[in-house]
Design a protein around this motif. Structure first.
Motif, PDB file in Angstrom:
ATOM      1  N   PHE A 216      38.604  31.719  43.833  1.00  0.00           N
ATOM      2  CA  PHE A 216      38.297  32.617  44.950  1.00  0.00           C
ATOM      3  C   PHE A 216      37.580  33.892  44.505  1.00  0.00           C
ATOM      4  N   ALA A 217      38.133  34.540  43.492  1.00  0.00           N
ATOM      5  CA  ALA A 217      37.586  35.851  43.067  1.00  0.00           C
ATOM      6  C   ALA A 217      36.161  35.723  42.538  1.00  0.00           C
ATOM      7  N   ARG A 218      35.795  34.484  42.122  1.00  0.00           N
ATOM      8  CA  ARG A 218      34.452  34.297  41.540  1.00  0.00           C
ATOM      9  C   ARG A 218      33.421  33.865  42.588  1.00  0.00           C
ATOM     10  N   TRP A 219      33.861  33.705  43.859  1.00  0.00           N
ATOM     11  CA  TRP A 219      32.926  33.274  44.899  1.00  0.00           C
ATOM     12  C   TRP A 219      32.147  34.461  45.460  1.00  0.00           C
ATOM     13  N   SER A 220      31.056  34.147  46.144  1.00  0.00           N
ATOM     14  CA  SER A 220      30.289  35.193  46.847  1.00  0.00           C
ATOM     15  C   SER A 220      31.119  35.682  48.031  1.00  0.00           C
ATOM     16  N   LYS A 221      30.759  36.844  48.565  1.00  0.00           N
ATOM     17  CA  LYS A 221      31.484  37.407  49.718  1.00  0.00           C
ATOM     18  C   LYS A 221      31.416  36.440  50.904  1.00  0.00           C
ATOM     19  N   GLY A 222      30.253  35.787  51.063  1.00  0.00           N
ATOM     20  CA  GLY A 222      30.091  34.865  52.190  1.00  0.00           C
ATOM     21  C   GLY A 222      31.043  33.682  52.096  1.00  0.00           C
ATOM     22  N   VAL A 223      31.162  33.122  50.889  1.00  0.00           N
ATOM     23  CA  VAL A 223      32.061  31.965  50.715  1.00  0.00           C
ATOM     24  C   VAL A 223      33.507  32.423  50.917  1.00  0.00           C
ATOM     25  N   GLN A 224      33.862  33.592  50.368  1.00  0.00           N
ATOM     26  CA  GLN A 224      35.232  34.104  50.552  1.00  0.00           C
ATOM     27  C   GLN A 224      35.526  34.264  52.050  1.00  0.00           C
ATOM     28  N   TRP A 225      34.560  34.803  52.814  1.00  0.00           N
ATOM     29  CA  TRP A 225      34.784  35.057  54.241  1.00  0.00           C
ATOM     30  C   TRP A 225      34.925  33.729  54.994  1.00  0.00           C
ATOM     31  N   ALA A 226      34.133  32.739  54.576  1.00  0.00           N
ATOM     32  CA  ALA A 226      34.234  31.413  55.222  1.00  0.00           C
ATOM     33  C   ALA A 226      35.627  30.819  54.982  1.00  0.00           C
ATOM     34  N   VAL A 227      36.099  30.872  53.727  1.00  0.00           N
ATOM     35  CA  VAL A 227      37.397  30.261  53.404  1.00  0.00           C
ATOM     36  C   VAL A 227      38.542  31.046  54.043  1.00  0.00           C
ATOM     37  N   ARG A 228      38.362  32.343  54.233  1.00  0.00           N
ATOM     38  CA  ARG A 228      39.407  33.133  54.895  1.00  0.00           C
ATOM     39  C   ARG A 228      39.575  32.669  56.337  1.00  0.00           C
TER      40      ARG A 228
END
Ligand code: FBP
Length: 338
Positions: A216-228
């Motif tokens: 998670f911490a290594r993903w882009s902000k966009g990917v983090q927001w999608a997974v959230r």
């Protein structure tokens, strides 16, 4: 007790499908049957893995930089041996081999190209987790002689067949030739794959999401927001989902295909181009997903439209229920990551 009624073997099912193609020569059917035979041999060895000396490391590293397992080597050799002498294939390529695999000189060259991930989910082998074999078939583009790299580097939309075999609680073969997706279960008592899932379709919205959250911490902000959103943190946009992750693409994809869900292996700081291989993993699974009513992207672009440039090219993968894959693309676009 098994009563032989009109249960379809893969052979009978393939022949029935061929009737739709008056020009069909039966070669593709025989090729799919060659692959089925190879995976039966692999299945038999996986089932006895703890009893025969086939678990653990083979003591070598493959072109991916991964430690090769004995079963990786066995499965790779079994696929190659089942395909290289039939006269149906002009060239092969395997996730386990650095270069394309030519047909030996003493065998005729055919019109098909076969690519395979002989044993997907290697990290699950020694812990008795579900693993699989993934395959992809193209027609050659060169006109004669031995096949070349040009025959292998084709976009996924040109596949004539793709499938996988999952070695799980039962052994199943799932494949498509562009006429929908069918599933067969191996009946070990007769050694035949029998039609068990005639027309597989996947729900437009899934109940599961499958991703390695430790990245998670290594993903882009966009990917983090999608997974959230899948966590349930964006209720206005998407309903939260249940998390399931086995760490074997075939097993995670198979669950989501049947029950509905989305699998993601995004790019991250450690794997800036993603981890999964376009030719051996992403393109064949994308063909199956689309044929079942789902979709597959690299986050934004359709996987099947991507022109490969390298044999072991890696790309990000977002695959599964159509609306969930669309939601990820919308999120990345909104976040300016596309
Ligand atoms: P191979 O086992 O064929 O190398 O495949 C890669 C793979 O094991 C996928 O099956 C799976 O989805 C992914 O890697 C798991 O990666 P990670 O352990 O980083 O989550």
């Amino acid at each position: 007790m098994f009563f032989f009624s009109h249960t379809a073997t893969t052979e009978r099912f393939i022949l029935d499908q061929e009737e739709h193609y008056p020009e069909a020569t039966g070669e593709l059917s025989n090729l799919l049957y060659d692959i089925a035979l190879a995976t039966k041999i692999i299945a038999a060895n996986i089932r006895r893995a703890g009893l025969v000396n086939i678990l653990g490391s083979a003591g070598a590293t493959n072109v991916q930089g991964e430690e090769q397992q004995k079963l990786d080597v066995f499965a790779n050799q079994t696929m190659t041996n089942a395909l290289n002498h039939t006269g149906r294939v002009c060239v092969m390529a395997s996730e386990e081999e650095e270069r394309i695999i030519p047909v030996p000189d003493d065998y005729p060259s055919g019109k098909y190209v076969v690519l395979y991930d002989p044993l997907d989910g290697s990290s699950n082998i020694d812990v008795n987790g579900a693993v699989g074999t993934i395959f992809s078939v193209y027609r050659r583009v060169t006109t004669e002689g031995r096949g070349t790299l040009e025959d292998v580097l084709q976009p996924g939309c040109r596949q004539v067949a793709a499938g996988y075999v999952i070695y799980g609680s039962s052994t199943m073969m799932i494949y498509t030739t562009g006429q929908g997706v069918a599933g067969f279960t191996l009946d070990p008592s007769i050694g035949e794959f029998l039609l068990s899932h005639p027309r597989i379709t996947t729900p437009r919205v899934g109940r599961y999401y499958s991703v390695n959250e430790s990245n998670f911490a290594r993903w882009s902000k966009g990917v983090q927001w999608a997974v959230r959103g899948f966590h349930g943190e964006r209720p206005d946009e998407i309903k939260g989902k249940n998390s399931r992750y086995i760490g074997s693409l075939v097993a995670d994809f198979h669950r989501n295909l049947l029950a509905g869900g989305i699998f993601l292996y995004p790019a991250d700081a450690k794997n800036p181009r993603g981890k999964l291989r376009l030719l051996y993993e992403c393109a064949p699974m994308a063909f199956i997903a689309e044929q079942a009513g789902g979709s597959a992207t690299n986050g934004v672009e359709r996987i099947l439209d991507i022109q490969p440039t390298e044999l072991h090219q890696r790309i990000p993968l977002v695959i599964g229920s159509r609306e969930d894959v669309g939601y990820v693309a919308d999120t990345l676009r909104t976040m300016g990551e596309a």
